[in-house]
Design an enzyme around this catalytic site. Structure first.
Site, PDB file in Angstrom:
ATOM      1  N   ASP A 402       0.842  -1.202   0.000  1.00 25.10           N
ATOM      2  CA  ASP A 402       0.000   0.000   0.000  1.00 25.10           C
ATOM      3  C   ASP A 402       0.877   1.252   0.000  1.00 25.10           C
ATOM      4  OD1 ASP A 402      -2.357   1.481   0.136  1.00 25.10           O
ATOM      5  OD2 ASP A 402      -2.570   1.269   2.311  1.00 25.10           O
ATOM      6  N   GLU A 405       2.831   5.113  -3.819  1.00 24.79           N
ATOM      7  CA  GLU A 405       2.872   6.089  -4.944  1.00 24.79           C
ATOM      8  C   GLU A 405       4.191   6.836  -4.994  1.00 24.79           C
ATOM      9  OE1 GLU A 405       0.362   5.599  -2.852  1.00 24.79           O
ATOM     10  OE2 GLU A 405      -0.777   4.449  -4.310  1.00 24.79           O
ATOM     11  N   ASP A 478      -8.876   3.831  -3.239  1.00 20.38           N
ATOM     12  CA  ASP A 478      -9.918   4.259  -2.292  1.00 20.38           C
ATOM     13  C   ASP A 478     -11.133   4.866  -2.984  1.00 20.38           C
ATOM     14  OD1 ASP A 478      -8.121   3.371  -0.460  1.00 20.38           O
ATOM     15  OD2 ASP A 478      -7.415   5.357   0.131  1.00 20.38           O
TER      16      ASP A 478
HETATM   17  O1  MIG Z   1      -4.066   5.953   4.420  1.00 19.30           O
HETATM   18  O2  MIG Z   1      -4.128   0.712   5.323  1.00 19.30           O
HETATM   19  O3  MIG Z   1      -5.920   2.142  -0.197  1.00 19.30           O
HETATM   20  O4  MIG Z   1      -7.029  -0.072   1.069  1.00 19.30           O
HETATM   21  O5  MIG Z   1      -7.271   0.053   3.861  1.00 19.30           O
HETATM   22  C1  MIG Z   1      -4.848   4.852   4.097  1.00 19.30           C
HETATM   23  C2  MIG Z   1      -5.274   1.501   5.371  1.00 19.30           C
HETATM   24  C3  MIG Z   1      -3.994   3.639   3.941  1.00 19.30           C
HETATM   25  C4  MIG Z   1      -5.095   2.951   1.892  1.00 19.30           C
HETATM   26  C5  MIG Z   1      -5.526   1.764   1.093  1.00 19.30           C
HETATM   27  C6  MIG Z   1      -6.641   1.053   1.808  1.00 19.30           C
HETATM   28  C7  MIG Z   1      -6.195   0.654   3.192  1.00 19.30           C
HETATM   29  C8  MIG Z   1      -5.728   1.884   3.970  1.00 19.30           C
HETATM   30  N1  MIG Z   1      -4.661   2.556   3.235  1.00 19.30           N
END
Ligand code: MIG
Length: 795
Positions: A402, A405, A478
């Site tokens: 996650d 980016e 998201d």
């Molecule tokens: O700032 O890990 O897209 O799927 O549940 C949010 C928490 C961070 C973004 C991801 C999402 C995930 C969430 N993450």
């Protein structure tokens, strides 16, 4: 675009006349004052163009391109004429003018693409190097597709996009850029499909007739003009050509194609267990439960919160025993904490990113202030990979990368002066930003694979660049619990699929907000036909487990999941086709028949593999919908009604049904419903046979569903050809490979045959002939035959 005012005054530059050229094997160089053009023939259908403004070409390094490209063809001809060069392969003629304008024709003499201004550039005084541009003339009726996870209508014509990976929480149908950067698009005009892959990781831009209605262009804020032209003419072949360059997904373990239940976050252990238990109690098939950031000890990567998860190995083992795989999230931010070994090792070995003038880069994410590994450094990737050892030993079967980016609170991402190794080509974040996510996914992929081998596993990533599919599956980030987002999920997944990334899905039900029961049901129905099938939500707005929407809706939700489990052998076969030759798993309507202009502007209908056509219900209170069926004969999957395509049809779809059609002639393999992959040994393979009055061939791919032995030939591909001849149907089977599936028989269900079969005979591979009994007690005639049959005749 920000730039030094002096450069603007100097204006954009274009090449002058070529004074010298040379050909070395499949590579040609054309030299003009201040500009060199390199044209390489990759295959007969793929050409690469690389330009250098001033001096020499940059070093040949790409994260996107596979290392093992095919050997280039040898039959390349180059001729010099008065004002141009002709370069010819076995399927293309490329005309290069002496001012370096490019036009490409097929061997029938049809123009496929031509430069408008072509290559031009502008010096970047602020950063050094150049802004590099390329412009092409838009052809009559031309439509454009691709570019990864872009929003909005499927056809990109008239719009402009940017590629700069961005954490876009709650994006909408106009948001741009999003999480991924895939500088690959396809054009289609006069029935000719082609692709352009711009291999440049700087912030880049694509314009499809937005600023000038007759011109498409792409440019980047640095690096070089380095692009590939891929000829189809069929769009599916273009996507396959792109896979020759950038690779495909590996065949996933079969369980990863099952249903996944996720939330931010399931904890403590007792909650994870009760979710698992409830799925089994309610007979909702499921193969994976995802653990979001709260499993960690204060968001320290590779750790467990010991209060919430006192004995992870035991928990995972117990889940496994019940058929669930545990997938855990991982983030790039490493907490500043001297008592945390990952932090200390990173500091001691110089693994974290630094700012231009030396200090370590700092940014706030979940753990508080963090440093970030430089995943573009091979030593860092190697180190990162080893960190998964303990959790893999505890039984984690998948990782979910996650925030790569990379996302940073407040700042958005890393400052542009942040330094990166870029595998020995040091650079700033301007160049490394768009590739950071892929390199993190790669580090996780390589590390986990080394430890989990000989098993396969699931690797997921939120961000990525062209070629990301070699390392991970992905989801669309998201999204929101609205009908518009259901529409978007359908589009984004189709777009990712034709941008090389087939293993894709959306957060079913929406990440932000809480869907109405009806929206959730409709989304589950679409998700069941998406390669990655996962419910995920932020957990802030209410529960999103299948039973959270009232018992009245549970049967429809269960039906969606069960449909997926029945279709698993078909989905798996389609994945194998992708892994083998790069064919996208889901296929937008236009990829099914690009010669039918009706398909060019439609975007709701899509194909899953060669034989299924799906059209989700995207509106509230629908009892069905209008949809377009491509030319040919189709059968309604639910009712067996036969429909002739090439027109719009009304298809009924009450709340428990999504419109699905099967191509006439298909042999669609099904498994019996199991609560998870491998729950029971397969006693027979169900083959739904859809009648055709012509001929048609289908395939079924099988292997162990895990492990890598298929790479050594331990698989089985069954090819079935169905032919209608002289009032009878003949089905022949050819098999390849040595995998021996556990079942002995096919249960063949005969759909749409003009009459109830009177006599069925088979010939076995041994030459023996047998008469087969036809069961007609159900709605549809069925026969049970040995899987060894060679020829089957239905009269
Ligand atoms: O700032 O890990 O897209 O799927 O549940 C949010 C928490 C961070 C973004 C991801 C999402 C995930 C969430 N993450």
């Amino acid at each position: 675009m920000e730039q030094d005012p002096r450069s603007r005054a100097q204006g954009k530059r274009t090449p002058q006349l070529v004074y010298r050229w040379e050909k070395t094997g499949a590579i040609c160089h054309f030299y003009a004052p201040q500009t060199t053009l390199e044209v390489s023939v990759v295959t007969d259908h793929i050409l690469r163009f690389r330009y250098s403004p001033y001096g020499s070409l940059m070093q040949n390094f790409s994260y996107a391109i596979r290392e093992d490209l095919p050997t280039p063809p040898t039959s390349i001809k180059v001729e010099e004429h008065d004002d141009s060069f002709f370069l010819e392969t076995n399927s293309l003629r490329c005309v290069i003018s002496k001012t370096l304008h490019i036009s490409i024709y097929n061997l029938d003499g049809q123009l496929v693409v031509e430069d408008e201004r072509g290559f031009h550039w502008e010096e970047s005084h602020q950063h050094g190097g150049n802004f590099v541009y390329c412009s092409k003339r838009i052809q009559e009726q031309e439509v454009f597709f691709g570019l990864g996870d872009k929003t909005g209508n499927f056809n990109l014509r008239g719009r402009r996009f940017e590629l700069w990976a961005t954490d876009r929480y709650g994006y909408d149908k106009n948001s741009d850029p999003l999480y991924k950067n895939i500088p690959f698009y396809q054009g289609l005009h006069h029935g000719l499909g082609y692709g352009i892959f711009f291999d440049n990781t700087f912030r880049s831009h694509f314009d499809f007739g937005h600023s000038n209605g007759n011109v498409s262009s792409f440019w980047a804020d640095g690096g070089q003009m380095d692009y590939y032209f891929i000829y189809g003419p069929e769009l599916l072949r273009v996507v396959e050509g792109y896979a020759v360059l950038t690779g495909t997904h590996e065949l996933p373990p079969l369980w990863a194609l099952g249903f996944h239940q996720s939330k931010w976050s399931y904890f403590p252990e007792s909650q994870v267990k009760s979710i698992a238990q409830k799925l089994r109690e309610l007979q909702l098939p499921c193969d994976a439960i995802h653990l979001d950031i709260d499993y960690m000890d204060e968001f320290r990567c590779f750790t467990w919160n010991a209060d919430r998860f006192p004995d992870p190995a035991r928990m995972i083992q117990e889940l496994k025993a019940d058929g669930f795989n545990a997938v855990a999230i991982t983030d790039p931010g490493i907490k500043l904490d001297p008592s945390y070994s990952v932090y200390r090792e990173g500091i001691e070995n110089g693994y974290f990113c630094r700012r231009a003038d030396g200090p370590l880069m700092r940014g706030e994410v979940w753990p508080g202030i963090c440093h970030f590994p430089d995943f573009t450094d091979p030593a860092v990737r190697q180190w990162w990979g080893t960190k998964f050892e303990d959790q893999v030993a505890q039984g984690i079967a998948g990782y979910w990368n996650d925030m790569n980016e990379p996302a940073v609170f407040e700042l958005g991402t890393f400052p542009e002066d942040t330094r990166h190794d870029y595998d020995g080509h040091p650079c700033s974040h301007r160049k490394a930003h768009n590739i950071y996510g892929t390199q993190m996914a790669r580090a996780t992929y390589e590390g986990v694979k080394a430890q989990i081998f000989p098993r396969r596993f699931l690797n997921l990533t939120r961000s990525g660049f062209a070629g990301m599919q070699r390392f991970a599956a992905t989801w669309t980030g998201d999204n929101i619990s609205t009908w518009e987002h259901l529409w978007l999920a359908n589009l984004q997944c189709q777009r990712m699929s034709i941008s090389g990334v087939s293993f894709v899905g959306s957060d079913i039900g929406g990440f932000i907000g809480n869907p109405s029961p009806e929206l959730f049901v409709r989304w589950m129905q679409l998700g069941a036909f998406h390669p990655f099938f996962r419910v995920h939500s932020s957990g802030d707005h209410g529960d999103q487990e299948p039973w959270s929407f009232g018992s009245a809706n549970l049967p429809a939700i269960r039906k969606a999941i069960e449909t997926r489990y029945r279709l698993l052998p078909y989905v798996y076969t389609t994945f194998r086709q992708h892994a083998h030759q790069g064919t996208p798993v889901i296929r937008p309507l236009v990829y099914l028949d690009q010669h039918d202009p009706q398909t060019h502007y439609r975007m709701d209908e899509f194909g899953l593999g060669p034989d299924l056509l799906i059209c989700p219900i995207l509106e509230e209170k629908s009892e069905g919908r209008q949809m377009y069926l491509p030319k040919g004969q189709w059968f309604n999957y639910w009712t067996d009604e036969e429909v002739t395509g090439g027109k719009e049809v009304w298809t009924e779809a009450r709340l428990d049904t999504i419109p699905v059609y099967v191509r006439a002639g298909a042999l669609l393999p099904h498994y019996p419903v199991m609560q998870h992959v491998g729950e029971e040994k397969l006693a027979e393979l169900i083959l739904h046979v859809y009648y055709t009055s012509q001929t048609y061939a289908s395939q079924v791919y099988e292997d162990a569903g895990d492990f890598y032995e298929y790479e050594q030939g331990n698989y089985c591909i069954r090819t079935f050809s169905q032919v209608a001849e002289k009032g009878q149907t003949v089905i022949r089977q050819y098999t390849q490979g040595r995998f021996n599936s556990s079942y002995a028989t096919f249960n063949m269900v005969l759909h749409g045959f003009p009459t109830v079969p009177k006599k069925v005979t088979i010939r076995l591979t041994t030459g023996e002939e047998q008469k087969i009994e036809v069961h007609t007690d159900g709605d549809t005639p069925e026969i049970v035959v040995s899987k060894q049959f060679e020829k089957l005749v239905i009269k």
